[in-house]
Design a protein around this motif. Structure first.
Motif, PDB file in Angstrom:
ATOM      1  N   MET A 274       1.160  -1.210  -0.317  1.00 24.13           N
ATOM      2  CA  MET A 274      -0.159  -0.076  -0.165  1.00 24.13           C
ATOM      3  C   MET A 274       0.817   1.186   0.015  1.00 24.13           C
ATOM      4  O   MET A 274       0.890   2.348  -0.662  1.00 24.13           O
ATOM      5  N   ILE A 275       1.949   1.160   0.704  1.00 21.75           N
ATOM      6  CA  ILE A 275       2.742   3.044   1.045  1.00 21.75           C
ATOM      7  C   ILE A 275       3.758   2.505   0.018  1.00 21.75           C
ATOM      8  O   ILE A 275       3.306   3.474  -0.947  1.00 21.75           O
ATOM      9  N   TYR A 276       4.327   1.600  -1.159  1.00 20.00           N
ATOM     10  CA  TYR A 276       4.129   1.544  -2.514  1.00 20.00           C
ATOM     11  C   TYR A 276       3.840   2.146  -3.861  1.00 20.00           C
ATOM     12  O   TYR A 276       3.783   2.844  -4.074  1.00 20.00           O
ATOM     13  N   ASP A 277       2.459   1.461  -3.086  1.00 23.65           N
ATOM     14  CA  ASP A 277       1.299   2.097  -4.458  1.00 23.65           C
ATOM     15  C   ASP A 277       0.898   3.861  -4.180  1.00 23.65           C
ATOM     16  O   ASP A 277       0.687   4.352  -5.135  1.00 23.65           O
ATOM     17  N   GLY A 278       1.591   3.738  -2.585  1.00 20.72           N
ATOM     18  CA  GLY A 278       0.768   5.538  -2.889  1.00 20.72           C
ATOM     19  C   GLY A 278       1.438   6.191  -3.292  1.00 20.72           C
ATOM     20  O   GLY A 278       1.662   7.651  -3.730  1.00 20.72           O
ATOM     21  N   ILE A 279       3.044   6.057  -3.263  1.00 23.74           N
ATOM     22  CA  ILE A 279       4.497   6.826  -4.303  1.00 23.74           C
ATOM     23  C   ILE A 279       4.126   6.444  -5.380  1.00 23.74           C
ATOM     24  O   ILE A 279       4.643   7.207  -5.955  1.00 23.74           O
ATOM     25  N   PHE A 280       4.293   5.525  -5.474  1.00 21.48           N
ATOM     26  CA  PHE A 280       4.792   5.169  -7.337  1.00 21.48           C
ATOM     27  C   PHE A 280       3.445   5.051  -8.120  1.00 21.48           C
ATOM     28  O   PHE A 280       3.827   4.813  -9.193  1.00 21.48           O
TER      29      PHE A 280
ATOM     30  N   PHE B 116      -4.641  15.092  -1.872  1.00 22.61           N
ATOM     31  CA  PHE B 116      -4.087  13.716  -0.683  1.00 22.61           C
ATOM     32  C   PHE B 116      -4.221  12.556  -1.118  1.00 22.61           C
ATOM     33  O   PHE B 116      -4.061  11.970  -0.373  1.00 22.61           O
ATOM     34  N   GLU B 117      -4.704  11.617  -2.351  1.00 18.61           N
ATOM     35  CA  GLU B 117      -5.061  10.976  -2.712  1.00 18.61           C
ATOM     36  C   GLU B 117      -3.947   9.737  -1.899  1.00 18.61           C
ATOM     37  O   GLU B 117      -4.179   8.893  -1.279  1.00 18.61           O
ATOM     38  N   HIS B 118      -2.611  10.258  -2.546  1.00 20.08           N
ATOM     39  CA  HIS B 118      -2.430   8.895  -1.832  1.00 20.08           C
ATOM     40  C   HIS B 118      -1.970   8.764  -0.750  1.00 20.08           C
ATOM     41  O   HIS B 118      -1.269   7.919  -0.852  1.00 20.08           O
ATOM     42  N   LYS B 119      -1.358  10.205  -0.458  1.00 18.65           N
ATOM     43  CA  LYS B 119      -0.455   9.621   1.384  1.00 18.65           C
ATOM     44  C   LYS B 119      -2.424   8.933   2.296  1.00 18.65           C
ATOM     45  O   LYS B 119      -1.443   8.254   3.121  1.00 18.65           O
ATOM     46  N   ILE B 120      -3.192   9.612   1.897  1.00 16.68           N
ATOM     47  CA  ILE B 120      -3.971   8.629   2.384  1.00 16.68           C
ATOM     48  C   ILE B 120      -3.817   6.961   1.795  1.00 16.68           C
ATOM     49  O   ILE B 120      -3.523   6.211   3.175  1.00 16.68           O
ATOM     50  N   GLU B 121      -3.362   6.654   1.294  1.00 12.05           N
ATOM     51  CA  GLU B 121      -2.856   5.000   1.094  1.00 12.05           C
ATOM     52  C   GLU B 121      -1.610   4.337   2.139  1.00 12.05           C
ATOM     53  O   GLU B 121      -1.531   3.522   2.753  1.00 12.05           O
ATOM     54  N   ILE B 122      -0.543   5.927   1.870  1.00  7.07           N
ATOM     55  CA  ILE B 122       0.384   5.106   2.830  1.00  7.07           C
ATOM     56  C   ILE B 122      -0.016   5.545   4.158  1.00  7.07           C
ATOM     57  O   ILE B 122       0.744   4.751   4.629  1.00  7.07           O
TER      58      ILE B 122
END
Length: 181
Positions: free
Chosen positions: A83-89, A158-164
């Motif tokens: 999830m962190i990877y997907d949120g970043i990349f 902030f969409e990807h920060k939520i996944e992180i």
């Protein structure tokens, strides 16, 4: 497993569905019916997948009972790291403003695969499954519905920060299980 841990796991699991809902809200015309359908699909699949994992975990539990805390930690960490990877990349170039039940179906499956692994963890920890699946399903439904409308407003900020954040929560729960808190 205590109710707070189950609730935090539900939030962590719901973060990928929440992120996708934000993205759909960003690109789709506002429609309460579509928001409800997306939230319903995500909530139902997030609730059903742990059942399959739990059943599988019950079958495997006799073989791995002494390693259950380590397995729970590893599974939750893998999910969290992904999830962190997907949120970043994650790449958002494939956004589409149309509504498709087929797409929502496949998104619901894709965002709930991690819940299958959490179901295995519940089995290893001898956690009854009914309460967690209800909490996971309801939390995912609510967050997905809200996420759609956040996407309409400020989701791009902030969409990807939520996944992180969801990934970090799952890793934290895994550590809590491993350390026996």
């Amino acid at each position: 497993m205590d109710i707070i841990s189950i609730f935090l796991i539900a939030i962590g699991l719901a973060m990928d569905a929440f992120s996708v809902s934000i993205t759909k809200g960003l690109v789709m015309k506002s429609n309460v019916k579509h928001a409800l359908i997306i939230a319903l699909f995500f909530g139902v699949f997030q609730a059903l997948m742990p059942i399959g994992g739990w059943i599988s975990g019950i079958q495997l539990e006799a073989f791995v009972s002494s390693a259950a805390p380590w397995i729970a930690f590893i599974l939750l960490s893998i999910i969290g790291i992904k999830m962190i990877y997907d949120g970043i990349f994650d790449d958002d170039d494939d956004k589409d403003d149309t509504f498709s039940l087929k797409e929502v179906f496949f998104l619901a499956i894709a965002t709930s695969i991690d819940a299958f692994l959490v179901g295995i963890t519940f089995a290893f920890l001898k956690t009854p499954i009914v309460e967690p699946i209800l909490i996971i399903g309801i939390v995912t439904f609510i967050l997905s519905f809200i996420g759609f409308y956040i996407g309409k407003g400020i989701g791009h900020l902030f969409e990807h920060k939520i996944e992180i954040l969801g990934g970090l929560i799952l890793i934290g729960i895994g550590l809590k299980i491993l350390l026996g808190f």
